[in-house]
Design a protein around this motif. Structure first.
Motif, short mmCIF file in Angstrom:
data_model
loop_
_atom_site.label_atom_id
_atom_site.label_comp_id
_atom_site.label_asym_id
_atom_site.label_seq_id
_atom_site.Cartn_x
_atom_site.Cartn_y
_atom_site.Cartn_z
N SER A 183 7.15 11.02 -8.75
CA SER A 183 6.82 11.08 -7.32
C SER A 183 5.36 10.68 -7.19
CB SER A 183 7.04 12.48 -6.76
OG SER A 183 6.13 13.41 -7.33
N THR A 184 5.00 10.05 -6.07
CA THR A 184 3.67 9.46 -5.94
C THR A 184 2.99 9.90 -4.65
OG1 THR A 184 4.28 7.46 -4.70
CG2 THR A 184 4.62 7.43 -7.09
N GLU A 185 1.70 9.57 -4.57
CA GLU A 185 0.92 9.91 -3.37
C GLU A 185 1.32 9.07 -2.16
OE1 GLU A 185 -3.21 9.68 -4.31
OE2 GLU A 185 -3.17 11.48 -5.58
N GLU A 186 2.08 8.01 -2.38
CA GLU A 186 2.57 7.18 -1.27
C GLU A 186 3.93 7.68 -0.77
OE1 GLU A 186 0.64 4.91 0.04
OE2 GLU A 186 -0.87 5.26 -1.50
N ASN A 187 4.33 8.89 -1.20
CA ASN A 187 5.61 9.49 -0.82
C ASN A 187 6.79 8.69 -1.34
OD1 ASN A 187 4.45 11.65 0.41
ND2 ASN A 187 4.77 10.95 2.49
N VAL A 188 6.65 8.19 -2.54
CA VAL A 188 7.73 7.44 -3.19
C VAL A 188 8.32 8.30 -4.30
CG1 VAL A 188 8.30 5.42 -4.60
CG2 VAL A 188 6.75 5.19 -2.65
N ILE A 189 9.63 8.33 -4.38
CA ILE A 189 10.32 8.89 -5.54
C ILE A 189 11.01 7.71 -6.22
CG2 ILE A 189 12.20 9.58 -4.00
CD1 ILE A 189 13.10 11.55 -6.10
N ALA A 190 10.79 7.56 -7.53
CA ALA A 190 11.29 6.37 -8.21
C ALA A 190 11.75 6.72 -9.62
CB ALA A 190 10.20 5.30 -8.27
N SER A 191 12.68 5.91 -10.11
CA SER A 191 13.15 6.01 -11.49
C SER A 191 12.70 4.75 -12.21
CB SER A 191 14.69 6.11 -11.52
OG SER A 191 15.16 6.08 -12.84
N LEU A 192 11.93 4.93 -13.30
CA LEU A 192 11.35 3.81 -14.04
C LEU A 192 11.98 3.69 -15.42
CD1 LEU A 192 7.54 4.35 -13.31
CD2 LEU A 192 9.17 3.02 -11.98
N ASP A 193 12.12 2.45 -15.86
CA ASP A 193 12.61 2.16 -17.21
C ASP A 193 11.49 2.47 -18.21
OD1 ASP A 193 13.74 1.21 -19.49
OD2 ASP A 193 13.90 -0.88 -18.83
N LEU A 194 11.79 3.30 -19.21
CA LEU A 194 10.77 3.66 -20.20
C LEU A 194 10.44 2.50 -21.15
CD1 LEU A 194 11.29 7.33 -21.43
CD2 LEU A 194 9.29 6.34 -20.34
N ARG A 195 11.31 1.51 -21.23
CA ARG A 195 11.06 0.39 -22.13
C ARG A 195 10.02 -0.57 -21.57
NH1 ARG A 195 14.48 -0.63 -26.36
NH2 ARG A 195 16.34 0.67 -26.54
#
Length: 952
Positions: free
Chosen positions: A27-39
């Protein structure tokens, strides 16, 4: 070109799924929730929540649901981990505002516990992880009680809620996790009081600071009984000066404090005794605890040392032993490490390996593994606060002035890679390098100017205080620079970047000087804090110099004058209404004195409803003589009555806008003259009751008033009232017209209105013979102090969408017709022809008006799907639209920024002055050859026929 970002990461949770792709949810300060690829750090999915829906907590439940707490603890949501689809949403209300806690048990299973614990708004909730149903709730209504920690020991049916009451009393509540029943309530008084954060060092022990910040309080509530131990910090840290601060972490048995410039790690022993395990003067960052087995917890510690960061992973109960110790080279332009998140994995030799996700000062996100940076994301670009442009260097004799050509070794290496690719011997890494080389060598990505003016540098300033130069050809980052003037220091505790300005723009003949920009910074949120000026080379990103000012910067006025080195003069207005001239050179001062009486400006006091006009008076009369400081005087003021009007929007023309012609030929060959003035200001006011959310008032209680004000004299040239309307108002001013967008309460629809202003004093100059013989007044001097003879034309239209931003296209000569660029609520950019907002539109236009291009009047503006500049893409969190003219008159460059970035070229009247990229030059050549051959054959046949005629 479209680039996706997420913003500065606040929280991160690693997915523990063994199957499928490894991912981390943030979660970010821009009010984004995201799923990121660890690779690779790529985005699997993301959601941007509203500006009022701030994400407060995030976790993963049952291994496949992402749980988020937002809106001040009022909304709890569950998202599907693989694809980001929302599963359920619950609303959590409570009696009062409080700290927020989200507890997701790590042993959550379908056949056992499936309960989430949330403390928000003064109420403890137990919620089903499957469907979001609230199972039970417990209120903590005592007004003075402030919760500090909510603890649920692993495998226990007890929940502890601890906090302070009346700032000197410690409260402990023991709750039954199955039904919310209060089992025990204990309290203890501490005469020294409490301050700051509370650190949880075990499931039954917390550490706090007293009100002076000089005594550590170790408070235990084992078996529901409160006991405490007080330890002066001076016993732990010698020569301690000033109050201490607890560094937030959740490592069992250990906590950290910071006092002066020293960070101290302290172990909590039996009976609340404290032991110092390490002191460091380096900047540090500590991760939360990570359970690597049933009885072992690990955490990551990062320390800075010049151009490296030292990463250490330790066990919580064994400070002297290290599970991992690495040094990673780090670009100093990224600044300090702000946050650390740790994840473990099992290596092939069955030992533990660790991945560390770090958030840097410039808001970038990096993944470290085995002493290397696996990937990085420049998420500082999600928070751009200002944008300007810079021309690229001129290419001379095939060599770039910026010295960006490859050296001989790189040239040979490139040819070897191409040869391997031709022989099909290239590895995947070689193919990626070949592709990168092709992109770099393409026309679009060259680091030199092109004759059409499409290649430029976009200089952007981010909220983190970092400057980026983006290439318009391929969107790559040419350079980035973290400004030290925006770095926290003793002299400047809370630096805030304000704006970017063009400082020096040399012409072609002066290429020994690179262009530069001025960055204006303020040392705090208040307008009376001192300012800092930074001067940055736009080709290299090097900070040429910086000035720490002894005065505040309330307003910056770029003046239309340059010195011999082509540095632009700027006037900085401080809080005492003194004007300071920059650059501080004798040449700049002499230029300024020549134009002393022609300099006017205005200021807007939104809160007080006042607009004032100012001029220069004389040199400052302070104790310290400063020949570059000038006193100012108020020329006029417009005061809007606070009980009926509130200023919600002001807009003026761009300083660099080019107007092709003042005359506008209308139907029947009549001529109207545009009232062109750089000193016109558009002001929109609404009724105070109507300044809230749309629909919060009735149409009778709200109105919107639009003004056109001359900023030299303060004269109101035009005023129009829209009854039953309210904001928000978005407006754009160009040439002699202004377009503004607002909400019509009576019609329950959005509206857009246009006002055009014309100069009647030129109305007699319609006779062609007068123009030919020079008997006209077009070249006669005009003064704003004489009352202008103006007329206005206006019209209003319904519009479907709510807007986030509005801009207008700009071209090099101002010949091309204008288009409005509308940033819609759906985060897309729509291009709307200005002809649709012509106030002279009628239901049945005459034949002459049709020939002029007047469109028949309709009550609403059309939305043509093909007119979306962003096509099917979305610029998430759209905040601004910037237009830049290219050298090619038909084309304008458009840059839209928000959480995402978008750049494109736009031709409002199509590319009438150039051939398209897919134009067939071969067909043109064949056609020309065929025509020449046909002409030659025809000529020969004609000659032969003529000869035969003569022989007859």
């Amino acid at each position: 070109r479209h680039q996706q970002y997420i913003g500065k990461v606040k929280q991160a949770v690693f997915s523990s799924q063994r199957a499928g792709r490894k991912r981390v949810v943030v979660s970010t300060e821009e009010n984004v929730i995201a799923s990121l690829d660890l690779r690779h750090g790529e985005i699997f999915w993301r959601h941007l929540l509203g500006a009022d829906d701030v994400i407060d907590g995030i976790d993963i439940g049952l291994g496949k649901y992402v749980i988020t707490l937002s809106s001040g603890g009022s909304i709890l949501r569950s998202w599907n981990l693989p694809d980001g689809q929302m599963v359920w949403e619950s609303s959590l209300q409570g009696p009062k505002h409080s700290k927020l806690f989200l507890l997701v048990p790590t042993n959550l299973k379908f056949d056992k516990d499936n309960v989430l614990v949330v403390f928000s708004n003064g109420r403890l909730h137990a919620i089903s992880c499957i469907d979001g149903e609230v199972l039970w709730k417990k209120d903590f209504e005592a007004e003075s009680f402030e919760v500090q920690q909510v603890i649920q020991p692993p495998g226990s049916d007890l929940i502890y809620v601890v906090g302070f009451a009346a700032s000197y009393q410690f409260e402990m509540y023991q709750i039954n996790a199955k039904n919310g029943e209060l089992l025990k309530h204990e309290s203890a008084s501490f005469s020294s009081g409490f301050s700051g954060e509370v650190s949880l060092v075990s499931t039954e022990t917390v550490v706090a600071l007293d009100s002076t910040g000089s005594i550590l309080l170790t408070i235990s509530f084992q078996d529901g009984k409160i006991s405490s131990q007080q330890t002066p910090i001076s016993n732990l840290v010698e020569d301690s000066l000033g109050p201490a601060v607890i560094i937030p972490s959740s490592v069992s048995g250990i906590f950290a404090i910071k006092t002066d410039a020293v960070a101290v790690f302290i172990r909590v022993m039996g009976e609340g005794k404290l032991e110092v395990v390490e002191k460091t003067t380096h900047e540090i960052a500590v991760s939360d605890a990570l359970s690597i087995s049933e009885d072992q917890q690990a955490f990551a510690l990062i320390q800075h040392a010049s151009s490296e960061i030292h990463l250490t992973v330790k066990l919580a109960h064994d400070w002297d032993g290290n599970l991992l110790k690495e040094s990673v080279k780090m670009d100093w332009q990224r600044g300090l490490v702000h946050k650390v998140f740790i994840n473990n994995y099992i290596r092939t030799d069955r030992s533990y390996g660790f991945r560390v996700l770090i958030v840097m000062e410039d808001h970038s996100l990096l993944l470290l593994q085995q002493g290397e940076i696996v990937w990085s994301r420049e998420d500082g670009l999600a928070s751009i606060i200002d944008v300007t442009t810079s021309e690229l260097p001129v290419e001379r004799n095939g060599v770039s002035v910026a010295k960006v050509e490859h050296n001989l070794f790189e040239w040979l290496k490139g040819h070897m890679l191409k040869l391997k690719g031709t022989l099909m011997l290239a590895s995947p890494e070689d193919m990626a390098a070949i592709q990168s080389m092709r992109l770099k060598s393409s026309e679009k990505s060259k680091m030199t100017r092109d004759h059409n003016g499409f290649r430029k540098l976009l200089i952007v300033l981010t909220r983190a205080g970092k400057l980026f130069a983006l290439h318009t050809g391929d969107g790559r980052i040419v350079w980035s620079h973290l400004l030290w003037s925006l770095h926290k220091s003793e002299a400047c505790q809370s630096p805030i970047g304000l704006n970017l300005y063009q400082w020096q723009v040399p012409h072609h003949h002066a290429m020994d000087e690179n262009p530069s920009v001025l960055v204006v910074t303020r040392c705090g949120p208040s307008s009376d804090t001192p300012g800092v000026l930074s001067f940055v080379d736009t080709y290299t990103g090097k900070e040429l110099s910086s000035l720490s000012l002894d005065h505040a910067v309330v307003q910056v006025i770029p003046l239309p004058y340059t010195d011999s080195t082509e540095q632009r003069l700027h006037l900085l207005i401080n809080a005492d209404k003194h004007a300071h001239l920059y650059p501080k050179t004798s040449e700049a001062l002499s230029i300024f004195k020549r134009e002393f009486l022609n300099i006017y400006w205005y200021s807007v006091e939104d809160q007080n409803g006042i607009i004032k006009g100012h001029a220069l008076k004389c040199k400052c009369t302070g104790e310290v003589a400063d020949e570059f400081c000038f006193d100012t005087r108020d020329l006029w003021s417009v005061v809007f009555p606070s009980e009926s009007e509130k200023i919600v929007a002001t807009v003026t023309r761009k300083l660099n806008e080019v107007v092709h012609t003042q005359a506008k030929v209308v139907a029947d060959q009549d001529v109207m003259y545009k009232y062109i003035s750089r000193n016109l200001l558009f002001v929109a006011t609404v009724a105070p009751k109507g300044s809230g959310e749309i629909g919060s008032v009735t149409p009778e209680e709200s109105w919107l008033v639009a003004y056109l004000i001359d900023t030299v004299t303060g004269r109101i040239l035009h005023r129009v009232t829209h009854h039953g309307s309210q904001g928000p108002v978005h407006a754009v001013f160009s040439e002699n017209w202004v377009v503004y967008h607002y909400f019509n309460l009576r019609a329950h629809r959005y509206e857009m209105s246009v006002i055009e202003i014309y100069d009647q004093s030129r109305a007699d100059n319609k006779d062609v013979w007068k123009l030919v013989l020079g008997k006209h007044n077009l070249t006669s001097p005009t003064s704003l102090f004489s009352r202008p003879e103006v007329i206005t034309k206006s019209q209003s239209y319904f519009f479907t969408h709510s807007l986030k931003a509005i801009a207008v296209t700009s071209t090099a000569k101002g010949i091309t017709s204008k288009q409005l660029l509308l940033g819609t609520i759906g985060d897309q950019v729509l291009a709307l022809d200005k002809r649709f907002l012509d106030p002279r539109r009628t239901v049945n236009p005459t034949q002459a008006e049709k020939e002029e291009g007047i469109i028949p009047l309709t009550d609403s503006l059309p939305i043509i799907p093909q007119s979306y500049v962003t096509h099917a893409l979305r610029v998430e969190g759209l905040r601004g639209i910037i237009t830049v003219p290219a050298k090619l008159e038909s084309t304008t460059l458009v840059f839209a920024h928000g959480v995402d970035l978008f750049f494109t070229q736009l031709a409002p009247s199509r590319t009438y002055d150039s051939l398209t990229e897919d134009f067939s030059y071969a067909l043109l050549l064949i056609t020309i050859v065929a025509l020449v051959a046909a002409i030659f054959v025809t000529w020969r046949l004609s000659e032969r026929k003529e000869l035969q005629e003569k022989w007859r």
